[in-house]
Design a protein around this motif. Structure first.
Motif, short mmCIF file in Angstrom:
data_model
loop_
_atom_site.label_atom_id
_atom_site.label_comp_id
_atom_site.label_asym_id
_atom_site.label_seq_id
_atom_site.Cartn_x
_atom_site.Cartn_y
_atom_site.Cartn_z
N TYR A 250 101.61 161.13 42.27
CA TYR A 250 101.23 161.93 41.10
C TYR A 250 100.78 163.34 41.50
O TYR A 250 100.43 164.15 40.65
N LYS A 251 100.78 163.60 42.81
CA LYS A 251 100.21 164.88 43.29
C LYS A 251 100.97 166.09 42.75
O LYS A 251 100.36 167.09 42.35
N SER A 252 102.29 166.02 42.72
CA SER A 252 103.06 167.17 42.25
C SER A 252 102.77 167.44 40.77
O SER A 252 102.72 168.59 40.34
N ALA A 253 102.61 166.36 40.01
CA ALA A 253 102.29 166.53 38.58
C ALA A 253 100.91 167.16 38.41
O ALA A 253 100.71 168.01 37.53
N ILE A 254 99.97 166.78 39.27
CA ILE A 254 98.62 167.37 39.21
C ILE A 254 98.72 168.87 39.49
O ILE A 254 98.11 169.70 38.78
N GLN A 255 99.50 169.22 40.50
CA GLN A 255 99.65 170.66 40.84
C GLN A 255 100.28 171.42 39.68
O GLN A 255 99.85 172.52 39.34
N PHE A 256 101.27 170.83 39.07
CA PHE A 256 101.95 171.46 37.93
C PHE A 256 100.97 171.63 36.76
O PHE A 256 100.80 172.73 36.21
N LEU A 257 100.29 170.56 36.41
CA LEU A 257 99.46 170.57 35.19
C LEU A 257 98.21 171.43 35.34
O LEU A 257 97.66 171.90 34.34
N CYS A 258 97.75 171.64 36.58
CA CYS A 258 96.50 172.39 36.78
C CYS A 258 96.76 173.87 37.09
O CYS A 258 95.80 174.62 37.27
N SER A 259 98.01 174.27 37.16
CA SER A 259 98.31 175.65 37.58
C SER A 259 99.09 176.39 36.50
O SER A 259 99.47 175.81 35.47
N GLU A 260 99.36 177.65 36.79
CA GLU A 260 100.15 178.47 35.87
C GLU A 260 101.59 177.97 35.74
O GLU A 260 102.32 178.41 34.85
N ALA A 261 101.99 177.08 36.63
CA ALA A 261 103.34 176.51 36.52
C ALA A 261 103.53 175.83 35.16
O ALA A 261 104.65 175.73 34.66
N SER A 262 102.43 175.37 34.57
CA SER A 262 102.52 174.69 33.26
C SER A 262 101.96 175.57 32.14
O SER A 262 101.44 175.06 31.14
N SER A 263 102.05 176.90 32.33
CA SER A 263 101.35 177.83 31.41
C SER A 263 101.73 177.67 29.93
O SER A 263 100.95 178.03 29.06
N TYR A 264 102.91 177.11 29.64
CA TYR A 264 103.28 176.96 28.22
C TYR A 264 103.13 175.50 27.76
O TYR A 264 103.54 175.15 26.66
N MET A 265 102.54 174.67 28.59
CA MET A 265 102.34 173.28 28.19
C MET A 265 100.90 173.09 27.71
O MET A 265 99.95 173.46 28.40
N ASN A 266 100.75 172.55 26.54
CA ASN A 266 99.41 172.40 25.96
C ASN A 266 99.42 171.24 24.97
O ASN A 266 100.30 171.16 24.12
N GLY A 267 98.45 170.34 25.11
CA GLY A 267 98.31 169.22 24.16
C GLY A 267 99.29 168.09 24.39
O GLY A 267 99.48 167.24 23.52
N GLN A 268 99.89 168.04 25.59
CA GLN A 268 100.92 167.04 25.85
C GLN A 268 100.43 165.95 26.80
O GLN A 268 99.44 166.11 27.50
N ASN A 269 101.17 164.87 26.80
CA ASN A 269 100.87 163.73 27.66
C ASN A 269 102.10 163.45 28.52
O ASN A 269 103.13 163.05 28.00
N ILE A 270 101.98 163.71 29.81
CA ILE A 270 103.12 163.43 30.70
C ILE A 270 103.00 161.99 31.20
O ILE A 270 102.00 161.62 31.83
N VAL A 271 104.01 161.20 30.89
CA VAL A 271 104.01 159.79 31.28
C VAL A 271 104.88 159.63 32.53
O VAL A 271 106.07 159.96 32.50
N ILE A 272 104.27 159.16 33.62
CA ILE A 272 105.01 158.97 34.88
C ILE A 272 104.89 157.49 35.22
O ILE A 272 103.87 157.05 35.76
N ASP A 273 105.90 156.74 34.86
CA ASP A 273 105.76 155.28 34.88
C ASP A 273 106.98 154.55 35.46
O ASP A 273 107.19 153.37 35.16
N GLY A 274 107.77 155.26 36.25
CA GLY A 274 108.96 154.63 36.84
C GLY A 274 109.97 154.20 35.79
O GLY A 274 110.87 153.42 36.08
N GLY A 275 109.81 154.72 34.59
CA GLY A 275 110.74 154.41 33.50
C GLY A 275 110.30 153.24 32.62
O GLY A 275 111.00 152.87 31.68
N ARG A 276 109.09 152.70 32.89
CA ARG A 276 108.68 151.49 32.17
C ARG A 276 108.71 151.67 30.65
O ARG A 276 109.13 150.77 29.93
N SER A 277 108.29 152.84 30.18
CA SER A 277 108.24 153.04 28.72
C SER A 277 109.62 153.28 28.12
O SER A 277 109.77 153.39 26.91
N SER A 278 110.65 153.37 28.96
CA SER A 278 112.01 153.53 28.44
C SER A 278 112.66 152.19 28.12
O SER A 278 113.67 152.14 27.44
N TRP A 279 112.09 151.11 28.68
CA TRP A 279 112.68 149.79 28.40
C TRP A 279 112.04 149.17 27.19
O TRP A 279 110.84 149.30 27.00
#
Ligand SMILES: NC(=O)c1ccc[n+]([C@@H]2O[C@H](COP(=O)([O-])OP(=O)(O)OC[C@H]3O[C@@H](n4cnc5c(N)ncnc54)[C@H](O)[C@@H]3O)[C@@H](O)[C@H]2O)c1
Length: 279
Positions: A250-279
């Motif tokens: 989850y480290k790369s997602a933490i870096q993305f969400l805590c930095s300016e890399a995600s500057s236009y992301m707000n109020g969202q929930n990123i689900v990283i679950d190996g695809g579990r919620s797609s089944w």
């Protein structure tokens, strides 16, 4: 000349506070932020484990970039006192990760009453777990969010769970030989707290938006941590990638969400679950 194409991920000069930082994932969140230049303030109620987390991180990162503080997220006084101590040290928090939670292991007590079940779930456990996982995120956001809004803007990241978006599949927790009413379950609190954090995320994403605060949530799937083979086989059969996550995935997602890399992301929930919620 080498151009750093990843400069939006750069957190040099930023200070990040992580709650529940002495646990399995807290130290990984800290490593992710240290890797891109942030100073981290690890907070927890477990002071021995905090020392261990600092020692572990100091093997790879400059220990001057790692502060530790006792902070009980359920106590407004505790949150305020850490905030004040950091202001005195001129450590202005720009990133808050609400990570602390109680995740009771589902074992089954083989007893007369299975207290994980909804019918028997103790009210004091409800109060305790909600206080850590949900009230704690509110109190830290109230105090540190306000401080950030008054000074420099920043980012709040709530650590939810894949169980914020779907119900636990109680079949994976079943134990052979137990009557239905004695079967352990993933408790109701976990789902309620994690779904509640998504509500808090949406609320915070608009509340201080004119003062430079963004807020998002990260919903990790389960992480390998010594689970038994029977459980692993049942759980991984529900995951398209066929496995749980390693703790550093989850480290790369933490870096993305805590930095300016995600500057236009707000109020969202990123689900990283190996695809579990797609089944
Ligand atoms: N590990 C996983 O598989 C997984 C999966 C999905 C989501 N999550 C979420 O990720 C976060 C971290 O999980 P983890 O596996 O590292 O948990 P963990 O149990 O290893 O760590 C939680 C930490 O919170 C601390 N804590 C408990 N009460 C506190 C309080 N009152 N104030 C401050 N700290 C307190 C504990 O001392 C512990 O160090 C949690 O929100 C969890 O729900 C974990």
């Amino acid at each position: 000349m080498v151009v750093n194409k990843l400069k939006k991920f750069d957190l040099n000069g930023k200070n990040a506070l992580i709650t529940g930082a002495a646990g399995l994932l807290g130290a990984q969140h800290a490593a992710a932020l240290l890797e891109v230049g942030a100073k981290v303030v690890l907070t927890d109620i477990n002071q021995d484990a905090l020392q261990e987390a600092k020692a572990y991180l100091s093997e790879e990162y400059d220990q001057k970039m790692i502060e530790i503080r006792y902070l009980d997220v359920t106590s407004l006084e505790s949150v305020k006192s850490v905030c004040e101590s950091l202001v005195v040290k001129k450590i202005g928090i720009g990133i808050l990760i609400n990570n602390a939670a109680i995740d009771p292991k589902v074992r089954g007590n083989q007893g007369v009453v299975e207290t994980s079940r909804l019918e028997n779930f103790p009210v004091d456990q409800w109060d305790f777990q909600v206080a850590v996982g949900l009230k704690g995120a509110f109190l830290c956001s109230q105090i540190f969010g306000n401080e950030m809004a008054n000074n420099r803007g920043g980012v709040i990241l709530n650590i939810a769970s894949d169980l914020s978006v779907f119900s636990p599949d109680q079949r994976i927790y079943r134990k052979d030989g137990l009557a239905d009413e004695l079967q352990p379950v993933k408790p109701v609190t976990y789902s309620v707290i994690k779904a509640g954090l998504i509500g808090l995320t949406k609320y915070l994403s608009t509340y201080w938006v004119d003062r430079g605060i963004r807020c998002n949530a990260l919903s990790p799937g389960g992480v390998y941590n010594g689970q038994d083979d029977e459980f692993l086989s049942k759980l991984t059969s529900l995951i398209p990638l066929g496995r749980m996550a390693e703790k550093d995935e989850y480290k790369s997602a933490i870096q993305f969400l805590c930095s300016e890399a995600s500057s236009y992301m707000n109020g969202q929930n990123i689900v990283i679950d190996g695809g579990r919620s797609s089944w």
